[in-house]
Design a protein around this motif. Structure first.
Motif, mmCIF file in Angstrom:
data_model
loop_
_atom_site.group_PDB
_atom_site.id
_atom_site.type_symbol
_atom_site.label_atom_id
_atom_site.label_comp_id
_atom_site.label_asym_id
_atom_site.label_seq_id
_atom_site.Cartn_x
_atom_site.Cartn_y
_atom_site.Cartn_z
ATOM 1 N N ILE A 130 76.853 25.464 32.714
ATOM 2 C CA ILE A 130 76.662 24.082 32.096
ATOM 3 C C ILE A 130 77.265 23.208 31.864
ATOM 4 N N PHE A 131 76.230 22.246 32.162
ATOM 5 C CA PHE A 131 77.626 20.560 31.834
ATOM 6 C C PHE A 131 77.586 19.990 30.888
ATOM 7 N N GLU A 132 78.629 19.689 30.044
ATOM 8 C CA GLU A 132 78.130 18.861 28.797
ATOM 9 C C GLU A 132 79.329 17.461 29.578
ATOM 10 N N LYS A 133 78.806 16.421 28.914
ATOM 11 C CA LYS A 133 79.638 15.155 29.283
ATOM 12 C C LYS A 133 80.636 15.190 28.319
ATOM 13 N N LEU A 134 80.860 15.426 27.249
ATOM 14 C CA LEU A 134 81.620 15.261 26.685
ATOM 15 C C LEU A 134 82.962 16.717 25.978
ATOM 16 N N SER A 135 83.909 16.317 25.542
ATOM 17 C CA SER A 135 85.140 17.304 25.209
ATOM 18 C C SER A 135 84.489 18.773 24.777
ATOM 19 N N GLU A 136 84.168 19.118 24.123
ATOM 20 C CA GLU A 136 83.688 20.054 23.883
ATOM 21 C C GLU A 136 81.979 20.528 23.558
ATOM 22 N N LEU A 150 68.390 38.236 28.678
ATOM 23 C CA LEU A 150 66.844 39.010 29.910
ATOM 24 C C LEU A 150 67.267 39.396 31.522
ATOM 25 N N GLN A 151 68.390 38.055 31.153
ATOM 26 C CA GLN A 151 68.016 38.739 33.355
ATOM 27 C C GLN A 151 70.111 38.988 33.436
ATOM 28 N N PRO A 152 70.415 39.435 33.314
ATOM 29 C CA PRO A 152 71.849 39.591 33.098
ATOM 30 C C PRO A 152 72.813 38.745 34.573
ATOM 31 N N ASP A 153 72.553 39.123 35.110
ATOM 32 C CA ASP A 153 72.642 39.042 36.799
ATOM 33 C C ASP A 153 72.500 38.011 37.190
ATOM 34 N N LYS A 173 80.220 32.340 28.220
ATOM 35 C CA LYS A 173 81.541 32.113 29.294
ATOM 36 C C LYS A 173 81.839 33.881 28.891
ATOM 37 N N SER A 174 82.318 34.746 28.176
ATOM 38 C CA SER A 174 82.546 35.883 27.839
ATOM 39 C C SER A 174 81.201 36.217 28.711
ATOM 40 N N GLU A 175 80.411 35.867 29.457
ATOM 41 C CA GLU A 175 78.812 37.453 30.350
ATOM 42 C C GLU A 175 79.170 36.538 31.544
ATOM 43 N N GLY A 176 80.106 35.617 32.299
ATOM 44 C CA GLY A 176 80.548 34.807 33.523
ATOM 45 C C GLY A 176 79.635 33.254 33.732
ATOM 46 N N ALA A 177 79.076 33.127 32.446
ATOM 47 C CA ALA A 177 78.505 31.884 32.393
ATOM 48 C C ALA A 177 79.884 30.683 32.945
ATOM 49 N N MET A 236 79.176 33.057 39.492
ATOM 50 C CA MET A 236 79.986 31.970 39.882
ATOM 51 C C MET A 236 81.271 31.564 39.130
ATOM 52 N N ASP A 237 81.980 31.383 39.922
ATOM 53 C CA ASP A 237 83.231 30.826 39.534
ATOM 54 C C ASP A 237 83.900 29.693 39.292
ATOM 55 N N GLY A 238 83.045 28.400 40.177
ATOM 56 C CA GLY A 238 83.262 27.170 39.899
ATOM 57 C C GLY A 238 82.382 26.798 40.208
ATOM 58 N N VAL A 239 82.681 25.436 39.928
ATOM 59 C CA VAL A 239 81.313 24.449 40.634
ATOM 60 C C VAL A 239 81.595 24.391 41.997
ATOM 61 N N SER A 240 82.385 24.624 42.788
ATOM 62 C CA SER A 240 82.361 24.421 44.279
ATOM 63 C C SER A 240 80.985 25.418 44.271
ATOM 64 N N THR A 241 81.178 26.139 44.044
ATOM 65 C CA THR A 241 79.613 27.221 44.794
ATOM 66 C C THR A 241 78.522 26.823 44.338
ATOM 67 N N LYS A 242 78.501 26.936 45.842
ATOM 68 C CA LYS A 242 76.897 25.218 46.142
ATOM 69 C C LYS A 242 75.907 26.399 44.616
ATOM 70 N N ASN A 243 75.225 27.546 45.533
ATOM 71 C CA ASN A 243 73.550 28.193 45.127
ATOM 72 C C ASN A 243 73.556 28.591 43.537
#
Length: 521
Positions: free
Chosen positions: A64-70, A56-59, A223-227, A27-34
């Protein structure tokens, strides 16, 4: 196909051994549905679970959603918690004296076991380069218990006699000799009355943990692993879909752009805000649960002349009616390589469920199903209410007097107050009392395992890894048998009890100390 994946027929599958791996595009952005996994909240719990799942499951795709700036700005922030690395080495509330005066060590041993699991997991991540510099988040810091008065001295002696033969507590020392205690922590003894009855225990295998730094590094790895990490983004609603997935809805706080993401698994690790989000999910497992928020403050000093005289975390005994999380302690803190001292906490009350939460958090969390347990808790905890009111009304002079009970030479000008993180204690139904106030952590999981959340406080962060191992076992029963082999490689004691085998405990403590660079000067 596992029940948790029904409705995802467009996904390709490959069979590996006895397990099935479900492939997804990254997933590259929030617009991705699933997506596979949504983590709500940017604290140590979400960071730990996300890292574990990625190992455990790299693929699998993770958002992650965080309300604050960091990330890590609430309870995981180093100045919002005491960073103890809870191992029950010094915390008396993990080994209370029963009404008949007996002591029992099983809970203290269990908490130490859990912390060792966390240490082994971190050690594995260090070896694999996920955590590049262990000294940036964990440092060797002796743990002490310090008590005053004949009854407390005798209690501490009996506690020590029980723990000193436990393998995970090897090396713990006891003394009621002021000269010996002075060598451990001179600030406790300077200018103290010579005829005062005192005692202390000391163990040099304790640590100070900067959970804020650890949280940040784990999210950097994800993040480095695509999250996808989405900051300044608030989740407002979680809704179960007919296909068994969850629709996660909210808005970006910068620009107020709404978003919707479908996830097959959701973890709510939003600290105090986990309760209202789980309530909005509609799962029956959250019924009867309420939250009791407790705020607090610490005295802090950065004066090098004072800090240099104290290198330990020293725990005392809680006042009558005080919650366990309010046990007074004088702590060395190491943040960004710099040492400071903290003393506290001074408890207080705020209806907010987060430090940066809303004044309406508590009243909006009241539901028909939890008002009974909440009223029962209010009825049965008069001592706690009295204690909190006293803390709220305490002047700076009174707070400084509490510090001087620990450190008689404390100078007012050296110390300033900082506001600690908000803690929301669990209130839940009880068959006998109607409702009880629980000091600890509680994992709430739906019957089908597609959503889970964490409520409560201490010893939370220190035991994050075993908590998340239990969670993945419950929520991913089809994948877990394959994952167990990977977990056993990362956590050598996986599936066993270190404390039951002295040689194994010694080996594990030595190996993790070496990997985490926990060497003494």
């Amino acid at each position: 196909m596992p029940a948790s994946l029904r409705g995802w027929s467009s996904e390709s599958r490959v069979r590996i051994g006895a397990g099935v791996v479900y492939k997804r595009r990254r997933m590259d952005g929030v617009s991705t549905k699933n997506v596979d996994v949504v983590l709500i909240g940017g604290g140590i719990m979400s960071a730990t679970l996300g890292t574990m799942l990625k190992q455990l499951q790299p693929d699998w795709s993770i958002v992650i959603f965080e309300k604050l700036s960091e990330v890590g700005l609430e309870s995981s922030n180093p100045w919002n918690n005491a960073g103890t690395g809870h191992a029950a080495l010094a915390e008396l509330n993990y080994m209370p004296e029963a009404p008949d005066g007996t002591l029992e060590s099983s809970r203290a041993v269990n908490i130490n076991e859990q912390f060792q699991v966390s240490r082994q997991f971190w050690s594995s991540l260090v070896k694999d380069g996920v955590l590049p510099d262990p000294t940036s988040f964990i440092n060797p810091t002796p743990h002490m218990t310090f008590v005053r008065g004949e009854a407390n001295v005798e209690y501490l002696r009996r506690r020590w006699e029980l723990l000193r033969n436990e393998p995970l507590f090897e090396g713990i020392q006891f003394s009621d000799d002021p000269k010996q205690i002075y060598t451990w922590a001179p600030l406790l003894l300077k200018d103290r009355l010579k005829d005062e009855k005192i005692a202390a225990t000391w163990i040099d295998s304790g640590t100070d943990v900067d959970f804020g730094s650890l949280t940040t590094q784990l999210f950097d790895y994800l993040k480095s692993e695509g999250a996808s990490l989405r900051l300044n983004t608030e989740v407002k609603k979680i809704k179960k879909q007919k296909d068994g997935t969850w629709k996660v809805m909210g808005r970006e706080l910068v620009g107020t752009t709404p978003f919707t993401v479908n996830a097959r698994f959701v973890f709510v690790g939003a600290g105090g805000h986990a309760l209202p989000l789980l309530q909005k999910s509609g799962i029956p497992e959250i019924k009867g649960f309420g939250g009791f928020p407790i705020s607090g403050q610490f005295f802090r000093t950065d004066n090098p002349a004072v800090v240099a005289q104290h290198r330990a975390k020293v725990y005392g005994k809680a006042a009558v009616g005080a919650p366990p999380m309010s046990v007074p302690h004088l702590d060395t803190r190491v943040v960004d390589g710099q040492s400071s001292l903290l003393f506290g906490p001074y408890a207080g009350f705020s209806p907010k469920f987060l430090k940066k939460g809303s004044w309406l958090d508590l009243p909006l969390s009241v539901r028909p199903h939890n008002i009974g347990p909440m009223l029962a808790v209010a009825r049965d905890n008069g001592d706690l209410m009295k204690y909190l009111i006293g803390e709220l009304l305490a002047s700076r002079k009174k707070k400084l007097a509490a510090l001087r009970e620990f450190m008689p030479t404390a100078v007012d000008e050296d110390w300033y107050l900082i506001t600690a993180g908000q803690r929301v204690q669990v209130m839940k139904k009880d068959a006998k009392k109607g409702g009880v106030l629980q000091f600890g952590t509680e994992v709430i999981t739906s019957a089908d395992g597609t959503i889970s959340g964490l409520l409560g406080a201490s010893p939370g962060a220190s035991t994050a890894v075993p908590i998340m191992i239990d969670l993945v076992a419950r929520c991913f029963p089809d994948e877990y048998p394959v994952w167990e082999k990977k977990l056993a490689r990362m956590i050598p004691s996986f599936g066993t009890k270190l404390n039951e085998k002295k040689a194994a405990a010694e080996k594990s403590l030595k190996q993790t100390a070496a990997a985490l660079e926990l060497t003494r000067d």
